[in-house]
Design a protein around this motif. Structure first.
Motif, short mmCIF file in Angstrom:
data_model
loop_
_atom_site.label_atom_id
_atom_site.label_comp_id
_atom_site.label_asym_id
_atom_site.label_seq_id
_atom_site.Cartn_x
_atom_site.Cartn_y
_atom_site.Cartn_z
N TRP A 145 1.04 -1.33 0.09
CA TRP A 145 -0.03 0.11 0.08
C TRP A 145 0.86 1.32 -0.09
O TRP A 145 1.94 1.22 0.62
CB TRP A 145 -0.91 0.01 1.00
N LEU A 146 0.58 2.20 -0.66
CA LEU A 146 1.39 3.29 -0.94
C LEU A 146 0.50 4.75 -0.25
O LEU A 146 -0.61 4.94 -0.81
CB LEU A 146 1.52 3.83 -2.25
N VAL A 147 1.04 5.25 0.69
CA VAL A 147 0.51 6.34 1.44
C VAL A 147 1.27 7.54 1.30
O VAL A 147 2.58 7.73 1.16
CB VAL A 147 0.85 6.12 3.01
N ASP A 148 0.61 8.76 0.83
CA ASP A 148 1.22 10.15 0.67
C ASP A 148 0.87 10.94 1.94
O ASP A 148 -0.25 11.16 2.16
CB ASP A 148 0.64 10.81 -0.61
N TYR A 149 2.01 10.85 2.63
CA TYR A 149 1.82 11.50 4.11
C TYR A 149 1.27 13.05 3.95
O TYR A 149 0.94 13.64 4.91
CB TYR A 149 3.21 11.69 4.61
N SER A 150 1.56 13.91 2.74
CA SER A 150 1.09 15.08 2.57
C SER A 150 -0.20 15.30 2.61
O SER A 150 -0.93 16.50 2.72
CB SER A 150 1.53 15.75 1.24
N THR A 238 2.24 18.32 36.77
CA THR A 238 3.26 18.11 35.69
C THR A 238 2.82 18.75 34.50
O THR A 238 1.56 19.08 34.29
CB THR A 238 3.64 16.46 35.53
N GLN A 239 3.71 19.01 33.23
CA GLN A 239 3.36 19.28 32.29
C GLN A 239 3.34 18.16 31.46
O GLN A 239 4.02 16.99 31.63
CB GLN A 239 4.46 20.42 31.66
N PHE A 240 2.75 18.03 30.17
CA PHE A 240 2.69 17.07 29.01
C PHE A 240 3.23 17.47 27.94
O PHE A 240 3.23 18.54 27.56
CB PHE A 240 1.10 16.53 28.97
N VAL A 241 4.26 16.60 27.44
CA VAL A 241 5.13 16.79 26.37
C VAL A 241 4.39 15.86 25.28
O VAL A 241 4.52 14.67 25.14
CB VAL A 241 6.67 16.83 26.58
N ILE A 242 3.86 16.40 24.04
CA ILE A 242 3.37 15.66 22.95
C ILE A 242 4.41 15.64 21.87
O ILE A 242 4.78 16.75 21.57
CB ILE A 242 1.96 16.11 22.61
N ASP A 243 4.86 14.41 21.36
CA ASP A 243 6.08 14.44 20.24
C ASP A 243 5.63 13.56 19.44
O ASP A 243 5.16 12.42 19.53
CB ASP A 243 7.16 13.98 20.88
N GLY A 244 5.68 13.96 18.05
CA GLY A 244 5.35 13.04 16.99
C GLY A 244 5.29 13.54 15.59
O GLY A 244 5.75 14.86 15.42
N ASP A 245 4.88 13.03 14.76
CA ASP A 245 4.70 11.65 14.91
C ASP A 245 5.90 10.89 14.52
O ASP A 245 6.88 11.48 14.15
CB ASP A 245 3.52 11.17 14.09
N LYS A 246 5.92 9.35 14.43
CA LYS A 246 7.09 8.79 14.17
C LYS A 246 7.51 9.03 12.77
O LYS A 246 8.69 8.67 12.43
CB LYS A 246 6.77 7.09 14.43
N PHE A 247 6.54 9.20 11.79
CA PHE A 247 7.18 9.40 10.39
C PHE A 247 7.77 10.98 10.32
O PHE A 247 8.85 10.94 9.64
CB PHE A 247 5.94 9.73 9.22
N LEU A 248 7.32 11.91 10.95
CA LEU A 248 8.06 13.07 11.06
C LEU A 248 9.46 13.04 11.94
O LEU A 248 10.32 13.51 11.49
CB LEU A 248 7.08 14.08 11.62
N SER A 249 9.41 12.27 12.62
CA SER A 249 10.57 11.95 13.70
C SER A 249 11.46 11.25 12.69
O SER A 249 12.91 11.45 12.81
CB SER A 249 10.26 10.84 14.80
N GLN A 250 11.18 10.25 12.04
CA GLN A 250 12.30 9.83 11.00
C GLN A 250 12.97 10.52 9.89
O GLN A 250 13.86 10.55 9.32
CB GLN A 250 11.76 8.28 10.27
#
Length: 472
Positions: A145-150, A238-250
């Motif tokens: 399957w081919l995903v276009d992240y844009s 506490t504060q919450f830190v949201i990080d991502g996603d895994k594709f942007l991270s890579q």
């Protein structure tokens, strides 16, 4: 429509130590622009294709899908118009067939006509995106399957906390652009591609060895962000830190959002009950496997609480169901002496500032036994050191005690008010002569029983010749 029936007959084919005859039948039905699901799932071998995915904007990423989807790979690209798919035939043939399918599944796949071929290499430029592909290379088929992240851009605009938080969980209201990335299996079953977004925050964790709550950073991973996220509650502000996603991270483009501070409202505590043990050889009911025993029994009740515990209360009741509470103490640690016979029940209750989170400890049972007081009538001081060389009562749950010992002339030899104490047979530092002496005891038990005892004490003659005795 065409029909193919093929039988392969192997002679003496050895497998796992046995001779077997093998017959393989391959059945396929094809129609114009249609491949039956039966043919897709039973014909040939599913193999990893010699496929490369090139995207000039960002490096193409690959995800291994679950086995039940029938897919070999899921490829994530950024911008389909800048993408080139290249397949090298394992058989070296130039008749590799490319097919494309949508959410209906591989049964509705259509052949792709815009393929460039050069020997064993076939190239597909500017492919359709967010759809599935099948590559037929002889008897082998590969599915991806081919995903276009844009089309699925990820962004966090803001995070807030509702005024009321449930006890045991933390709720985050998220304003974000985070559409679900959906792909389809070979049979047309919709699946969700996890973005693996991480949410990190601080909490507290109990350490048994040190008997303390330690700070700890915890991380929760979610497949996707939603407008309302519910996470395990932190036990500290506490504060919450949201990080991502895994594709942007890579791609080195991860987005991070840090919230305001959430004040902890969830609570936790640990409690202990420790009895102050007495090592009195003449006291009964001092076993260490239970709380209570012989009165007076002094027990330290302690609670160690997390930050949000505002209201703290130890309760002592004679009712197991706490229908009536006899004593209340608004402290974390108390020392309480049980000096009346009976069973008592003790528990700790903690709650946060508005009592929206309340918890109770285990119930500690304290059992105080009935009183007992026995008096010996003889001992032999200085005869056998360590053995019957001191006059002591045997007792249990005695809360008031007074003892006097006299000689036959009424002279007081000793007076003491602790039942664990005794008389060593001395008067003014010297052993008294053998003979009959007299005791008088006034005492009271934890059960309210009053004792008035008097009797003889026989001091047996010692066999030692170096005794220093008083003379009358």
């Amino acid at each position: 429509m065409w029909f193919c029936f093929f039988i392969v007959n192997h002679r003496e084919f050895r497998f796992a130590g046995f001779y077997k005859w093998w017959v393989c039948c391959i059945f396929a039905i094809m129609k114009r622009k249609y491949i039956s699901i039966l043919a897709l799932l039973t014909t040939g071998l599913v193999a990893n294709a010699a496929l490369t995915v090139d995207c000039s904007l960002r490096k193409a990423l690959s995800v291994t899908p679950p086995a039940g989807t029938g897919l070999n790979d899921i490829y994530i690209i950024y911008g389909g118009s800048e993408t080139v798919l290249t397949y090298t035939s394992e058989s070296g043939e130039n008749n590799v067939k490319w097919l494309v399918y949508d959410e209906r599944g591989g049964g509705y796949a259509e052949e792709v006509s815009t393929i460039d071929r050069s020997g064993a290499v076939s190239t597909f430029r500017n492919p359709r995106v967010n759809c599935g592909y099948i590559i037929e290379d002889g008897a082998k088929r590969s599915y991806f399957w081919l995903v276009d992240y844009s089309n699925y851009e990820f962004a966090i605009n803001g995070v807030s906390f509702p005024a009321e938080q449930d006890c045991g969980s933390a709720t985050l209201e998220v304003d974000c652009d985070c559409p679900t990335i959906t792909y389809y299996s070979v049979t047309g079953v919709p699946k969700v591609l996890s973005r693996e977004i991480t949410v990190s925050y601080n909490t507290l964790e109990w350490n048994d060895d040190d008997a303390v709550y330690n700070g700890k950073e915890t991380t929760e991973t979610v497949a996707n962000l939603s407008e309302r996220m519910v996470l395990p509650a932190p036990l500290c502000d506490t504060q919450f830190v949201i990080d991502g996603d895994k594709f942007l991270s890579q791609w080195g483009l991860a987005k991070t959002f840090t919230t305001d501070i959430l004040s902890a409202s969830s609570i936790d505590f640990q409690t202990t009950a420790t009895q102050q043990r007495r090592e009195n050889g003449n006291e009964q009911g001092t076993e260490e496997d239970a709380l209570g025993g012989s009165a007076p029994a002094t027990i330290t009740f302690s609670a160690i609480c997390t930050d949000a515990v505002e209201h703290k209360e130890w309760q002592i009741s004679k009712s197991q169901d706490f229908s009536t509470v006899d004593y209340r103490f608004n402290e974390e640690t108390i020392d309480y002496t049980f000096d009346e016979q009976g069973s008592y029940y003790v528990k700790f209750i903690g709650s946060n500032s508005d009592a929206s989170c309340t918890n109770e400890s285990e119930v500690y049972t304290v059992s105080i036994g009935e009183s007992l007081l026995d008096c010996p009538n003889a001992f032999s001081p200085d005869a056998s050191p360590g053995y019957n060389d001191e006059w002591k009562v045997s007792y249990k749950s005695i809360v008031e005690f007074k003892c006097w010992i006299f000689d036959r002339y009424g002279n007081k030899m000793i007076e003491f008010d602790d039942p664990s104490k005794g008389w060593d047979g001395k008067y003014k530092g010297k052993y008294v002569k053998p003979g009959v002496y007299y005791y008088v005891i006034e005492a009271k038990g934890a059960d309210g029983k009053e004792y008035k005892k008097k009797g003889d004490i026989n001091i047996l003659r010692s066999t030692r010749t170096d005794r220093n005795e008083t003379t009358e």
